[in-house]
Design a protein around this motif. Structure first.
Motif, short mmCIF file in Angstrom:
data_model
loop_
_atom_site.label_atom_id
_atom_site.label_comp_id
_atom_site.label_asym_id
_atom_site.label_seq_id
_atom_site.Cartn_x
_atom_site.Cartn_y
_atom_site.Cartn_z
N LEU A 21 -42.92 -8.58 -19.52
CA LEU A 21 -41.84 -7.87 -20.19
C LEU A 21 -40.58 -7.96 -19.34
N ILE A 22 -39.45 -8.17 -19.99
CA ILE A 22 -38.17 -8.30 -19.29
C ILE A 22 -37.26 -7.16 -19.71
N GLU A 23 -36.71 -6.46 -18.73
CA GLU A 23 -35.75 -5.38 -18.99
C GLU A 23 -34.55 -5.60 -18.09
N ARG A 24 -33.37 -5.48 -18.68
CA ARG A 24 -32.14 -5.66 -17.92
C ARG A 24 -31.35 -4.35 -17.89
N LEU B 115 -39.14 -7.18 -14.23
CA LEU B 115 -40.21 -7.97 -14.83
C LEU B 115 -41.51 -7.19 -14.69
N THR B 116 -42.17 -6.92 -15.81
CA THR B 116 -43.40 -6.12 -15.80
C THR B 116 -44.58 -6.99 -16.22
N LEU B 117 -45.58 -7.07 -15.34
CA LEU B 117 -46.83 -7.75 -15.68
C LEU B 117 -47.51 -6.92 -16.76
N ASN B 118 -47.83 -7.55 -17.89
CA ASN B 118 -48.22 -6.76 -19.06
C ASN B 118 -49.57 -7.18 -19.65
N ARG B 119 -50.61 -7.06 -18.84
CA ARG B 119 -51.98 -7.18 -19.34
C ARG B 119 -52.77 -5.97 -18.81
N LEU C 211 -44.40 -15.96 -16.51
CA LEU C 211 -43.66 -15.34 -15.43
C LEU C 211 -42.64 -16.31 -14.84
N ALA C 212 -43.02 -17.56 -14.68
CA ALA C 212 -42.08 -18.56 -14.16
C ALA C 212 -40.87 -18.68 -15.09
N ALA C 213 -41.12 -18.66 -16.39
CA ALA C 213 -40.02 -18.75 -17.35
C ALA C 213 -39.15 -17.50 -17.30
N ALA C 214 -39.77 -16.33 -17.10
CA ALA C 214 -39.02 -15.09 -17.02
C ALA C 214 -38.11 -15.07 -15.80
N ILE C 215 -38.61 -15.55 -14.67
CA ILE C 215 -37.79 -15.59 -13.46
C ILE C 215 -36.59 -16.52 -13.67
N ARG C 216 -36.82 -17.64 -14.34
CA ARG C 216 -35.70 -18.54 -14.64
C ARG C 216 -34.70 -17.85 -15.58
N GLU C 217 -35.21 -17.09 -16.53
CA GLU C 217 -34.35 -16.43 -17.52
C GLU C 217 -33.42 -15.40 -16.89
N VAL C 218 -33.86 -14.76 -15.81
CA VAL C 218 -33.05 -13.70 -15.20
C VAL C 218 -32.37 -14.20 -13.92
N ASP D 160 -29.51 -14.95 -13.36
CA ASP D 160 -28.17 -14.43 -13.18
C ASP D 160 -28.17 -12.99 -12.67
N ALA D 161 -29.35 -12.38 -12.57
CA ALA D 161 -29.44 -11.02 -12.03
C ALA D 161 -29.19 -11.04 -10.53
N ARG D 162 -28.72 -9.93 -10.00
CA ARG D 162 -28.49 -9.85 -8.57
C ARG D 162 -29.71 -9.32 -7.82
N VAL D 163 -30.54 -8.55 -8.52
CA VAL D 163 -31.76 -8.00 -7.94
C VAL D 163 -32.85 -8.05 -9.00
N ILE D 164 -34.08 -8.38 -8.56
CA ILE D 164 -35.23 -8.44 -9.47
C ILE D 164 -36.27 -7.43 -9.01
N ILE D 165 -36.79 -6.68 -9.96
CA ILE D 165 -37.91 -5.76 -9.71
C ILE D 165 -39.15 -6.34 -10.37
#
Length: 260
Positions: free
Chosen positions: A8-11, A18-22, A37-44, A46-51
């Motif tokens: 799950l991706i929340e901005r 990024l929330t592991l969702n199983r 997850l690899a695709a999600a990291i690429r998608e964000v 432009d974020a300055r910080v990732i959780i």
């Protein structure tokens, strides 16, 4: 039938969560989840910080063994799984410029524990547990575990955790330096988000340089480190963000950093 997303991706402004969702499988990984997850990291990017955190009662139980079922007497190449899925993830967490904050909301076992250790700042709920569960299967701590553990807690504690597979609670993990901070369960995400937004308000080029230098300092002598510090101070001193920071300090106002 709709297949639920495993990531799950929340901005929120400059922060991406990024929330592991199983949750029904304690967020254990399948090959498909690694790809997502690899695709999600690429998608964000432009974020300055990732959780990074987990859904439900656990953070991550590592590899979903059901995803690579082995019949009695059948062999499976675990090195292939590591090379195709786990190693790229750990390398990504290390190499991306953004600080990655991990919120361990419950059990973190096997490769799941080592994902948490690979992040830049790891926070844990008081109820969280860290388990190096490899020895029971005749395996070694992969996903960076055998590298991070001795550097974080020393050889004796690293061997103790890896050989016995005994769980370590969040308070001891903090005391040993395995994680950054332990928090009451109901305050975990509030504190992690507050820290993420604080970091997101700081000069991103400087944070990226801090992350890169500290993570790579094992490779250099003191003299080499001093030379690199000189070079990085020179580079960062010419940035617009440094000029803005100095100006804001002198003018007694809040600085606005643009990452250039």
């Amino acid at each position: 039938m709709t297949v639920e997303k495993t990531i799950l991706i929340e901005r929120d402004d400059h922060v991406a969560t990024l929330t592991l969702n199983r949750p029904d499988r304690l967020n254990s990984f399948t090959a498909a989840m690694h790809r997502e997850l690899a695709a999600a990291i690429r998608e964000v990017d432009d974020a300055r910080v990732i959780i990074l955190t987990g859904a439900g009662r656990g953070f991550c139980a590592g590899q979903d063994l059901n995803d690579r079922k082995v019949a009695p007497g059948e062999k499976v190449d675990l090195g292939e799984t590591v090379e195709e899925s786990w190693n790229p993830l750990i390398r990504t967490l290390k190499s991306i410029p953004q600080p990655v904050l991990c919120a361990v909301n419950g059990v973190a076992a096997g490769a799941g524990a080592n994902i948490a250790l690979a992040c830049d700042l790891t926070f844990a709920a008081r109820s969280a547990r860290f388990i190096q569960s490899f020895s029971a299967l005749g395996l070694i701590p992969d996903s960076g575990g055998s590298w991070h553990l001795p550097r974080l807690v020393g050889q004796q504690r690293a061997l103790g955790l890896a050989l016995t597979g005994e769980p370590i609670d969040a308070e001891m993990a903090e005391e040993w330096g395995l994680i950054w901070k332990v928090l009451d369960d109901d305050l975990l995400m509030e504190e992690v988000r507050a820290t993420a937004h604080k970091l997101a308000s700081l000069p991103p080029l400087g944070l990226a340089a801090i992350k890169k230098m500290i993570r790579s300092s094992w490779q250099r002598s003191l003299d080499e480190e001093l030379d690199l510090q000189r070079d990085e101070m020179r580079r960062l001193g010419f940035t617009e963000d440094y000029a803005e920071g100095v100006a804001a300090f002198l003018e007694k106002r809040k600085a606005t950093f643009k990452g250039r």
